[in-house]
Design a protein around this motif. Structure first.
Motif, mmCIF file in Angstrom:
data_model
loop_
_atom_site.group_PDB
_atom_site.id
_atom_site.type_symbol
_atom_site.label_atom_id
_atom_site.label_comp_id
_atom_site.label_asym_id
_atom_site.label_seq_id
_atom_site.Cartn_x
_atom_site.Cartn_y
_atom_site.Cartn_z
ATOM 1 N N ARG A 39 0.739 -1.123 -0.008
ATOM 2 C CA ARG A 39 -0.193 -0.138 0.014
ATOM 3 C C ARG A 39 1.028 1.529 -0.031
ATOM 4 O O ARG A 39 1.324 1.537 1.385
ATOM 5 C CB ARG A 39 -1.042 0.074 1.146
ATOM 6 N N PHE A 96 -5.730 -2.260 -16.129
ATOM 7 C CA PHE A 96 -5.738 -0.855 -14.579
ATOM 8 C C PHE A 96 -7.301 -0.554 -14.552
ATOM 9 O O PHE A 96 -8.508 -1.207 -15.091
ATOM 10 C CB PHE A 96 -6.096 0.236 -15.050
ATOM 11 N N HIS A 101 -6.213 -3.967 -11.536
ATOM 12 C CA HIS A 101 -4.620 -3.648 -11.942
ATOM 13 C C HIS A 101 -3.679 -4.595 -12.257
ATOM 14 O O HIS A 101 -2.558 -4.462 -12.235
ATOM 15 C CB HIS A 101 -4.214 -2.897 -10.160
ATOM 16 N N ARG A 122 2.528 -6.636 -10.593
ATOM 17 C CA ARG A 122 3.028 -5.931 -9.077
ATOM 18 C C ARG A 122 3.102 -7.311 -7.461
ATOM 19 O O ARG A 122 3.283 -6.583 -6.470
ATOM 20 C CB ARG A 122 1.869 -4.885 -8.719
ATOM 21 N N HIS A 145 0.830 3.642 -10.245
ATOM 22 C CA HIS A 145 -0.322 3.902 -9.706
ATOM 23 C C HIS A 145 0.725 4.722 -8.053
ATOM 24 O O HIS A 145 0.042 4.632 -7.148
ATOM 25 C CB HIS A 145 -0.813 2.749 -8.956
ATOM 26 N N ASP A 174 -12.364 9.946 -7.524
ATOM 27 C CA ASP A 174 -11.297 8.524 -8.418
ATOM 28 C C ASP A 174 -12.067 9.260 -10.174
ATOM 29 O O ASP A 174 -12.857 9.165 -9.944
ATOM 30 C CB ASP A 174 -12.634 7.182 -8.031
ATOM 31 N N VAL A 177 -5.059 9.673 -13.798
ATOM 32 C CA VAL A 177 -5.839 8.475 -12.877
ATOM 33 C C VAL A 177 -5.955 9.576 -11.411
ATOM 34 O O VAL A 177 -4.163 9.364 -10.789
ATOM 35 C CB VAL A 177 -5.781 7.540 -12.696
ATOM 36 N N TRP A 185 -6.517 10.005 -7.505
ATOM 37 C CA TRP A 185 -7.349 9.314 -6.699
ATOM 38 C C TRP A 185 -7.269 9.527 -5.447
ATOM 39 O O TRP A 185 -6.284 9.984 -4.652
ATOM 40 C CB TRP A 185 -7.513 8.058 -6.674
ATOM 41 N N LYS A 188 -13.761 5.128 2.598
ATOM 42 C CA LYS A 188 -13.444 4.353 2.059
ATOM 43 C C LYS A 188 -11.454 4.143 2.496
ATOM 44 O O LYS A 188 -11.337 2.806 2.857
ATOM 45 C CB LYS A 188 -12.494 4.816 0.659
ATOM 46 N N GLU A 241 -1.741 8.994 -10.882
ATOM 47 C CA GLU A 241 -1.114 7.845 -11.683
ATOM 48 C C GLU A 241 -0.909 7.903 -13.420
ATOM 49 O O GLU A 241 -1.873 8.170 -13.928
ATOM 50 C CB GLU A 241 -2.465 6.763 -11.789
HETATM 51 O O1 TA6 Z 1 -6.644 4.996 -8.098
HETATM 52 C C1 TA6 Z 1 -6.945 3.625 -8.513
HETATM 53 C C2 TA6 Z 1 -7.914 3.110 -8.218
HETATM 54 O O2 TA6 Z 1 -9.005 2.168 -8.961
HETATM 55 C C3 TA6 Z 1 -8.854 3.233 -6.744
HETATM 56 O O3 TA6 Z 1 -10.684 2.929 -7.365
HETATM 57 C C4 TA6 Z 1 -8.641 2.390 -5.331
HETATM 58 O O4 TA6 Z 1 -9.471 1.073 -5.681
HETATM 59 C C5 TA6 Z 1 -6.693 2.495 -5.672
HETATM 60 O O5 TA6 Z 1 -6.832 2.122 -7.332
HETATM 61 C C6 TA6 Z 1 -6.509 1.193 -5.381
HETATM 62 O O6 TA6 Z 1 -6.313 0.220 -5.932
HETATM 63 P P1 TA6 Z 1 -6.034 -0.992 -5.296
HETATM 64 O O7 TA6 Z 1 -5.996 -2.107 -5.722
HETATM 65 O O8 TA6 Z 1 -4.721 -0.784 -5.007
HETATM 66 O O9 TA6 Z 1 -6.971 -1.325 -3.390
#
Ligand code: TA6
Length: 303
Positions: free
Chosen positions: A68, A78, A100, A104, A174, A218, A250, A252, A258, A277
């Protein structure tokens, strides 16, 4: 591969954090931390300045689990695959129900380092298609990523179709940025740009002025600019992003509710980070014919 062969590089050292193998870079100009799993950079800081890349205090460093924070690499899709265009969905195989993509969570191969000067260190990693990747993405590919650690952070991500048939993918670097206080931060460079609001039925909207935050954001900006800036008043600095090969961006921030739902994210950490991103998402997906290569770059600097 034994890492002893890399001991000649003065700015490089190796460590373990929980289940993952890490690489620490410390040169005359800056420091960084990366993990071979996901070729995942988790820390970047120029000497005498504040960290630019953010990582959660509750991040987990476990096999097959995304970290994280830092710069997770999202590929070959994505977001949720079912939100991707048909061409991307048609390129995938089975077991693709998570967000995603999968790279990773895979261990990348450490290819080499380079120290062009005492103030710059370059790290090169690669991921090659294999039996496991072919279940989720039935194609042959080679991914190369190169990090340049100096008074700015440079990333170059290449995809090579080493197979005999074309495939389509969407992707993103990201990146999580350490901005100090979200309430005193704003993002410029997107004025009048069209974006898809993932929190409002994926409706298309237009950005007016800077991007400010007072709830979860987002957004997928299509036809995105190749430069943008984060004004961090709290830290008295501007973080600039410059990209090539990325048609989408992107933005976020998870905000309060959340953040509480994310087990590897402190409830108040939304206040100190924002994701910008560097992507090719939704209709900005990429199609590579046999033998073709794509490249995406990101340069992060502090002003
Ligand atoms: O950053 C855009 C996004 O798709 C958000 O919707 C949120 O889910 C974030 O990525 C984090 O995703 P992850 O799978 O790393 O928890």
């Amino acid at each position: 591969m034994s890492i002893e062969k890399f001991n000649k590089f003065k700015s490089v050292s190796f460590f373990k954090r929980d289940e993952l193998s890490g690489i620490k870079i410390k040169n005359a100009c800056a420091e960084a931390e990366l993990f071979t799993q996901g070729a995942h950079l988790t820390h970047f800081k120029v000497n005498e300045k504040q960290p630019i890349i953010w990582c959660s205090r509750k991040a987990r460093f476990k096999k097959n689990s995304a970290i994280r924070g830092g710069i997770p690499l999202c590929w070959p899709w994505f977001g949720n695959l079912n939100k991707n265009p048909d061409s991307v969905q048609a390129s995938m195989g089975s077991s693709t129900s998570f967000a995603h993509g999968f790279v990773r969570n895979f261990d990348w191969k450490l290819i080499d380092f380079n120290e062009p000067s005492p103030k710059q260190t370059i790290v090169k990693m690669a991921l090659f298609s294999n039996k496991e990747t072919k279940q989720m993405f039935p194609h042959t590919f080679k991914l190369l990523i190169e990090f340049s650690i100096s008074d700015q952070l440079g990333i170059s991500f290449s995809v090579i179709n080493t197979g005999t048939e074309s495939f389509s993918y969407s992707s993103a670097l990201h990146s999580y940025f350490a901005i100090g206080d979200i309430n005193q931060s704003s993002i410029s460079g997107f004025d009048q740009r069209v974006y898809i609001d993932a929190l409002d039925n994926w409706q298309q909207k237009k950005q007016l002025g800077a991007v400010n935050f007072n709830s979860e954001v987002d957004r997928i900006y299509l036809d995105a600019p190749d430069k943008c800036r984060i004004g961090c008043v709290h830290q008295n600095r501007i973080i600039q992003l410059a990209t090539t090969g990325s048609r989408s961006t992107v933005i976020w921030n998870p905000w309060i509710e959340k953040s509480k739902r994310l087990s590897d994210f402190d409830d108040t950490e939304y206040q100190e980070m924002v994701c910008i991103e560097t992507a090719n998402a939704l209709q900005d997906f990429v199609t590579l014919n046999a033998g073709e290569k794509s490249n995406l770059t990101l340069t992060v600097s502090e002003m």
